[in-house]
Structure formats: C-alpha cells, structure tokens
Write a protein that holds these residues in place. Structure first.
Motif, PDB file in Angstrom:
ATOM      1  N   ARG A 144       0.841  -1.189   0.000  1.00  9.72           N
ATOM      2  CA  ARG A 144       0.000   0.000   0.000  1.00  9.72           C
ATOM      3  C   ARG A 144       0.875   1.237   0.000  1.00  9.72           C
ATOM      4  O   ARG A 144       1.875   1.297   0.711  1.00  9.72           O
ATOM      5  CB  ARG A 144      -0.917   0.017   1.218  1.00  9.72           C
ATOM      6  N   PHE A 145       0.471   2.231  -0.799  1.00  5.92           N
ATOM      7  CA  PHE A 145       1.268   3.459  -0.914  1.00  5.92           C
ATOM      8  C   PHE A 145       0.809   4.476   0.123  1.00  5.92           C
ATOM      9  O   PHE A 145      -0.380   4.774   0.242  1.00  5.92           O
ATOM     10  CB  PHE A 145       1.118   4.055  -2.315  1.00  5.92           C
ATOM     11  N   PHE A 146       1.765   5.001   0.870  1.00  8.02           N
ATOM     12  CA  PHE A 146       1.520   6.103   1.792  1.00  8.02           C
ATOM     13  C   PHE A 146       2.452   7.242   1.405  1.00  8.02           C
ATOM     14  O   PHE A 146       3.679   7.087   1.412  1.00  8.02           O
ATOM     15  CB  PHE A 146       1.781   5.682   3.239  1.00  8.02           C
ATOM     16  N   CYS A 147       1.862   8.405   1.090  1.00 13.52           N
ATOM     17  CA  CYS A 147       2.680   9.501   0.565  1.00 13.52           C
ATOM     18  C   CYS A 147       3.691  10.005   1.584  1.00 13.52           C
ATOM     19  O   CYS A 147       4.808  10.398   1.230  1.00 13.52           O
ATOM     20  CB  CYS A 147       1.790  10.639   0.064  1.00 13.52           C
ATOM     21  N   ASN A 190      -4.107   9.480  -2.270  1.00  9.79           N
ATOM     22  CA  ASN A 190      -5.295   9.190  -3.059  1.00  9.79           C
ATOM     23  C   ASN A 190      -5.184   9.615  -4.516  1.00  9.79           C
ATOM     24  O   ASN A 190      -5.969   9.165  -5.346  1.00  9.79           O
ATOM     25  CB  ASN A 190      -6.515   9.869  -2.421  1.00  9.79           C
ATOM     26  N   GLY A 191      -4.245  10.497  -4.836  1.00 10.41           N
ATOM     27  CA  GLY A 191      -4.084  10.931  -6.220  1.00 10.41           C
ATOM     28  C   GLY A 191      -3.058  10.067  -6.935  1.00 10.41           C
ATOM     29  O   GLY A 191      -1.875  10.091  -6.587  1.00 10.41           O
ATOM     30  N   ARG A 192      -3.492   9.307  -7.898  1.00 13.35           N
ATOM     31  CA  ARG A 192      -2.594   8.372  -8.568  1.00 13.35           C
ATOM     32  C   ARG A 192      -1.722   9.035  -9.626  1.00 13.35           C
ATOM     33  O   ARG A 192      -0.713   8.467 -10.039  1.00 13.35           O
ATOM     34  CB  ARG A 192      -3.411   7.245  -9.214  1.00 13.35           C
ATOM     35  N   PRO A 250       8.625  13.674 -11.896  1.00 17.37           N
ATOM     36  CA  PRO A 250       7.221  13.371 -11.561  1.00 17.37           C
ATOM     37  C   PRO A 250       7.133  12.367 -10.408  1.00 17.37           C
ATOM     38  O   PRO A 250       7.784  11.327 -10.426  1.00 17.37           O
ATOM     39  CB  PRO A 250       6.663  12.786 -12.859  1.00 17.37           C
ATOM     40  N   LEU A 251       6.329  12.707  -9.406  1.00 10.90           N
ATOM     41  CA  LEU A 251       6.178  11.882  -8.217  1.00 10.90           C
ATOM     42  C   LEU A 251       4.708  11.760  -7.851  1.00 10.90           C
ATOM     43  O   LEU A 251       3.909  12.644  -8.164  1.00 10.90           O
ATOM     44  CB  LEU A 251       6.925  12.517  -7.026  1.00 10.90           C
ATOM     45  N   GLN A 252       4.359  10.682  -7.159  1.00 11.98           N
ATOM     46  CA  GLN A 252       3.033  10.589  -6.558  1.00 11.98           C
ATOM     47  C   GLN A 252       3.122  11.291  -5.214  1.00 11.98           C
ATOM     48  O   GLN A 252       3.760  10.803  -4.279  1.00 11.98           O
ATOM     49  CB  GLN A 252       2.583   9.142  -6.382  1.00 11.98           C
TER      50      GLN A 252
END
Length: 302
Positions: free
Chosen positions: A6-9, A284-286, A278-280
């Motif tokens: 899971r991705f956590f910014c 919630n924003g993919r 470019p980064l996430q």
C-alpha cells in the motif's frame, strides 16, 4: 508505519528525503468552522449548507484570500453546545486578532462574512490556535499520522487544539498549523509534536520540523529556516526578511535575514530552486506531479 503493498505519501516522502523548508502555503487569514460530522473530501465546499449563506461566506473569504477550514475537537466528543466559528487574522507585527462566534443554524454563519468584511475585527492577545490536519477522506496519511498527533496535543492543551481539514502538504503529515501567526510544522508524530509545540508556545521556533511562515515566499521561508539551523532557535518574529533579490535566469534568490532582537545577527542566504521528477505526492491521487524544492546553497554572516 508502512503497510506492504500500500502506498503512503508520507512514507514515500521520508524515504526520498523530501525537504520541509519552503513548503508552507501563503496565508494570513483563516476561517474556522466547527463541523462535528463527517468531513467531505473537499471540506467546506462539500458541506450541505443553506446556499445563500454558504455563498456569502465563500465570496467574503475569496476576496481576502482567506482559507476556510472545518474543525472539530479530537475524539468527536458529543456535546449539545453550539458549534463555534472563528476568523483569525495574522498581522506582520505579531498583534494577531481572533474573532470567535457560535452557530446552531446555517444562517448564523453569515456572521463569518460580516467579520471578514469588518476592519480591525477581533481580539488581540489571545493564545494561538493549534490546528492538526486529520482529514483522512482527503488523504490517508492525514488520518494515520494526524490523529495520533491530535490526541497527544489535546492531552496537553485541550483548549487550544482542534483537528482540521486539509492544510496542504499531505506528504509531510502530520502537519500542525499554528494560527494566526501562520507557522507550519510537518513530519510530526506523537513523540515530537508536544515538544515542538511547547517550544513554539515559549516563543522558540525550532527548525527541525519547520515548513515555514505563511507570510513569506518559499525561498524566504527556506532562508529563515537556514538561519535558525545556523544560529539556533528563536522567536517567531525574532528575524525579518529585509531584502530579496531574484536571479530568474539561474533560479536563484539572495535573501537577507535580519535579527530584530539584541544579540541576533544579519545573514545573507543564497537559495536555489529545482523541479523534482514526476512523483506521486498524495495517497489518493494516482497521477504524478512535479514540485519545486528550495535548496539553501550558502549562508553568510553580514
């Protein structure tokens, strides 16, 4: 804190070593509206309020570049007391103003628009408001990291602390905004937040978690942070930016930071900016976005 798969910014930002200094968004006026129910992802804009009242508040806030934040006490404590609202004005000389009121019907919020339209409205000398972003519907990290900080701070300063909707910089959660003096702190947790806030309330700003002051441009925020790193913690208004020269061709700034209290020095700080790949940047924003980072390349005592 990371969960496999899971991705956590905020985890990603820490792993990359994203720079905190220079990331506080501009602001000198905040509108706070207590809303004890669920917060829409877009905060005030998503509330189902009486349309004419909502439009009046929104229009008055936009005219002054005021930011509207929904607030609530940690734990969503049940109470029959009227909900509160506030208009907070940050003044450059530190004589901040706060205007507080209450509301039970949507139409009561017209008083917010009236307060925004009134010059010199509000009391001075009140303690600051500690706003902890815990807007989980907007970004997961704001809840995962913000709520423990909200709990820790509320245990120490129950009358000063409110959880709030999105303040910007999800990847720096947990974020704390001290208003109306406009100080942003980030990368906080339940262990570091109380000490950071305690120092701030004693008028000792430490740079370790400082994102910046909202009345300064990003390069100026970075310059002040660099001075605090070099010279040591100081009061919120102990230094002033007295000169800024921009070299647009080389994406460079020359910022003079002047101590206003006895014993504080004068510093010339060189700051460069560069754009990230470019980064996430949010949970919630993919989509991927670039961001400007401000790097201090030199600090000279004058």
């Amino acid at each position: 804190m990371a969960t496999p798969g899971r991705f956590f910014c905020a985890d990603a930002a820490r792993a990359r070593g994203d720079v905190l200094a220079g990331t506080a968004p501009y602001g000198s006026i905040w509108v706070l509206i207590e809303h004890r129910g669920s917060w829409p992802a877009n905060g005030f804009d998503g509330l189902d309020l009486e349309p004419v009242t909502k439009a009046r508040v929104y229009t008055a806030a936009v005219a002054l570049r005021a930011r509207i934040l929904l607030i609530r006490r940690h734990g969503r404590r049940r109470t029959d007391a009227p909900r509160r609202w506030a208009v907070l004005h940050g003044e450059r000389d530190g004589s901040h103003r706060q205007h507080w009121g209450s509301w039970t019907r949507d139409e009561d919020l017209t008083a917010v628009a009236d307060a925004l339209h009134t010059d010199a409205c509000g009391e001075t000398g009140l303690p600051p408001v500690l706003l902890v972003c815990a807007h989980g519907v907007h970004d997961t990290c704001c809840a995962v990291r913000g709520r423990p900080v909200g709990r820790a701070l509320s245990e120490r300063w129950p009358d000063l602390v409110w959880e709030c909707t999105h303040v910007g910089g999800d990847r720096f959660a947990a974020n704390v905004l001290v208003a109306p003096d406009g100080t942003y702190y980030g990368n906080l947790d339940a262990d570091t937040a109380p000490a950071t806030v305690e120092a701030h309330l004693a008028d000792r700003v430490h740079p370790a978690h400082l994102r910046g002051y909202t009345d300064l441009a990003p390069a100026q925020q970075s310059a002040v942070s660099a001075v605090l790193h070099r010279a040591g913690p100081a009061g919120r208004y102990a230094y002033a930016v007295t000169k800024t020269v921009r070299d647009r061709e080389n994406d460079r700034w020359f910022v003079r930071v002047t101590g206003l209290a006895p014993g504080l020095g004068v510093y010339d700080v060189e700051v460069r900016s560069h754009r990230s790949p470019p980064l996430q940047l949010t949970c919630n924003g993919r989509s991927r976005s670039t961001t400007l980072t401000y790097e201090v390349t030199a600090v000279h005592s004058v």
